[in-house]
Scaffold this motif. Sequence first.
Motif, short mmCIF file in Angstrom:
data_model
loop_
_atom_site.label_atom_id
_atom_site.label_comp_id
_atom_site.label_asym_id
_atom_site.label_seq_id
_atom_site.Cartn_x
_atom_site.Cartn_y
_atom_site.Cartn_z
N GLU A 218 28.49 -33.77 -4.08
CA GLU A 218 28.52 -32.37 -4.52
C GLU A 218 27.64 -31.50 -3.63
N ASN A 219 26.45 -31.98 -3.30
CA ASN A 219 25.54 -31.20 -2.46
C ASN A 219 26.11 -30.98 -1.06
N GLN B 203 29.26 -30.84 -0.40
CA GLN B 203 30.57 -30.23 -0.61
C GLN B 203 31.70 -31.11 -0.07
N ILE B 204 31.67 -32.36 -0.50
CA ILE B 204 32.71 -33.32 -0.15
C ILE B 204 33.47 -33.64 -1.43
N ALA B 205 34.78 -33.55 -1.37
CA ALA B 205 35.60 -33.83 -2.55
C ALA B 205 35.43 -35.27 -2.99
N GLN C 81 30.71 -32.44 7.98
CA GLN C 81 30.40 -33.34 6.87
C GLN C 81 29.84 -34.66 7.40
N ARG D 20 26.24 -34.01 8.44
CA ARG D 20 25.33 -33.89 7.30
C ARG D 20 25.07 -35.25 6.64
#
Length: 103
Positions: free
Chosen positions: A77-78, A80-82, A94, A97
């Motif tokens: 969630e932090n 922003q990955i589904a 992604q 990160r």
Amino acid sequence: MAIPQLSSAQLESARAAATEARRARANLKEQVKNGDLSFTDALNKAVDDDTLSRIKVVDLLRAMPRVGVTRASEIMENLQIAPNRRIRGLGRHQVVRLTELFQ
């Protein structure tokens, strides 16, 4: 469109290939779980391999020591990955990160 009819030899070959792919994915997660392979190394290895790139990101996170369902969900969630995203579906930002998080 009709489903193609496969011969028994083709079916057996497909089953063997699927079994080998599952074993390869399970082996990668086991290496991460045992600490033989870091998360970053596993992620880099999976990005380059078509079979391993089909692992769900959340499953690879949960293979990490001290990362369970809740922590894996928070990380996803932090960043922003589904929740249903697979490694091959990650964007380059992604991936960056995730690697920063586990270095």
